[in-house]
Write an enzyme that holds these catalytic residues in place. Sequence first.
Site, PDB file in Angstrom:
ATOM      1  N   SER A 280       0.842  -1.194   0.000  1.00  0.00           N
ATOM      2  CA  SER A 280       0.000   0.000   0.000  1.00  0.00           C
ATOM      3  C   SER A 280       0.875   1.240   0.000  1.00  0.00           C
ATOM      4  O   SER A 280       1.974   1.245   0.582  1.00  0.00           O
ATOM      5  CB  SER A 280      -0.905   0.014   1.239  1.00  0.00           C
ATOM      6  OG  SER A 280      -1.512   1.277   1.424  1.00  0.00           O
TER       7      SER A 280
ATOM      8  N   TYR B  55      -0.178  -0.202  10.443  1.00  0.00           N
ATOM      9  CA  TYR B  55      -0.415  -0.705   9.091  1.00  0.00           C
ATOM     10  C   TYR B  55       0.602  -0.135   8.118  1.00  0.00           C
ATOM     11  O   TYR B  55       1.215  -0.867   7.327  1.00  0.00           O
ATOM     12  CB  TYR B  55      -1.837  -0.346   8.668  1.00  0.00           C
ATOM     13  CG  TYR B  55      -2.184  -0.655   7.241  1.00  0.00           C
ATOM     14  CD1 TYR B  55      -2.516  -1.952   6.845  1.00  0.00           C
ATOM     15  CD2 TYR B  55      -2.214   0.354   6.271  1.00  0.00           C
ATOM     16  CE1 TYR B  55      -2.854  -2.225   5.528  1.00  0.00           C
ATOM     17  CE2 TYR B  55      -2.547   0.086   4.963  1.00  0.00           C
ATOM     18  CZ  TYR B  55      -2.872  -1.211   4.594  1.00  0.00           C
ATOM     19  OH  TYR B  55      -3.203  -1.492   3.285  1.00  0.00           O
TER      20      TYR B  55
ATOM     21  N   LYS C 104       3.410  -2.240   5.995  1.00  0.00           N
ATOM     22  CA  LYS C 104       3.494  -2.248   4.534  1.00  0.00           C
ATOM     23  C   LYS C 104       4.864  -1.781   4.063  1.00  0.00           C
ATOM     24  O   LYS C 104       5.386  -2.277   3.050  1.00  0.00           O
ATOM     25  CB  LYS C 104       2.387  -1.367   3.945  1.00  0.00           C
ATOM     26  CG  LYS C 104       0.996  -1.958   4.093  1.00  0.00           C
ATOM     27  CD  LYS C 104       0.859  -3.331   3.428  1.00  0.00           C
ATOM     28  CE  LYS C 104      -0.581  -3.801   3.397  1.00  0.00           C
ATOM     29  NZ  LYS C 104      -0.726  -5.136   2.777  1.00  0.00           N
TER      30      LYS C 104
END
Length: 253
Positions: free
Chosen positions: A135, A148, A152
């Site tokens: 992402s 998160y 990533k």
Amino acid sequence: MTVDLDGCVALVTGGGRGVGLGIARRLAVAGARVVSCGRGEAGAVLEGVEHRLADVRDAEQVRALVEDIVGDHGRLDLVVNNAGGSPYALADEAGPRFSAAIVGLNLLAPLAVAQAANRVMRRQAHGGHIINISSESGRRASPGTAAYGAAKAGLENLTRTLAVEWAPKVRVNAITVGPVRTEQAALHYGDEEGVAAVARTIALGRLAEPEDVGDMCVLLASPFAAYVNGAAILLDGGGTRPAFLDAANADHS
């Protein structure tokens, strides 16, 4: 140019809905035999796609899943590590168990799946290919999803490392995805007006569709990308207009 993945056996994690479902659909249309997995049932039944229940955070379930696929189909050519995600939580409100769970799902689980797949692929004469779905949150500040974004970022580094360690039998690449329109888009962008407002910030004027990510997976899995290894392909529609340009008051008329 036609891409034919006939005979390819592919595993798509988190393939029951959203981006994963779009990936599974496109791989199947290209001729691959696709196995998707998730903790729940698939949101749609797709021709050419088998869906199996598995939690990729559990190493034993991952091992059993890969063994079952090879037992049923005789091979495993492609893995798409798509399972991931995070609810919104500001960093000063996120507890250690929450953060560990997010990192586990978005970084450690893809590693476990890749390790299980590599053990199979390295024994195959034709090797195999692993694609990690990353992402753009891993390349910029990720307020509200700090763990998160960090996971990533780690996934892209992991991609480059595995690409070196496992070459030449196994290629490892990543797709770094920008905003995607899925059934959960409202959780991140609000109502249709919010989605449209986000779309206007993107150079191509729209969010990605899950099938856009699937198309890139098909291309990377094809012979046309045979020399692509350790790459992180940015799939963001050209990116968003820099905020400082909207904040500036210079006259460019």
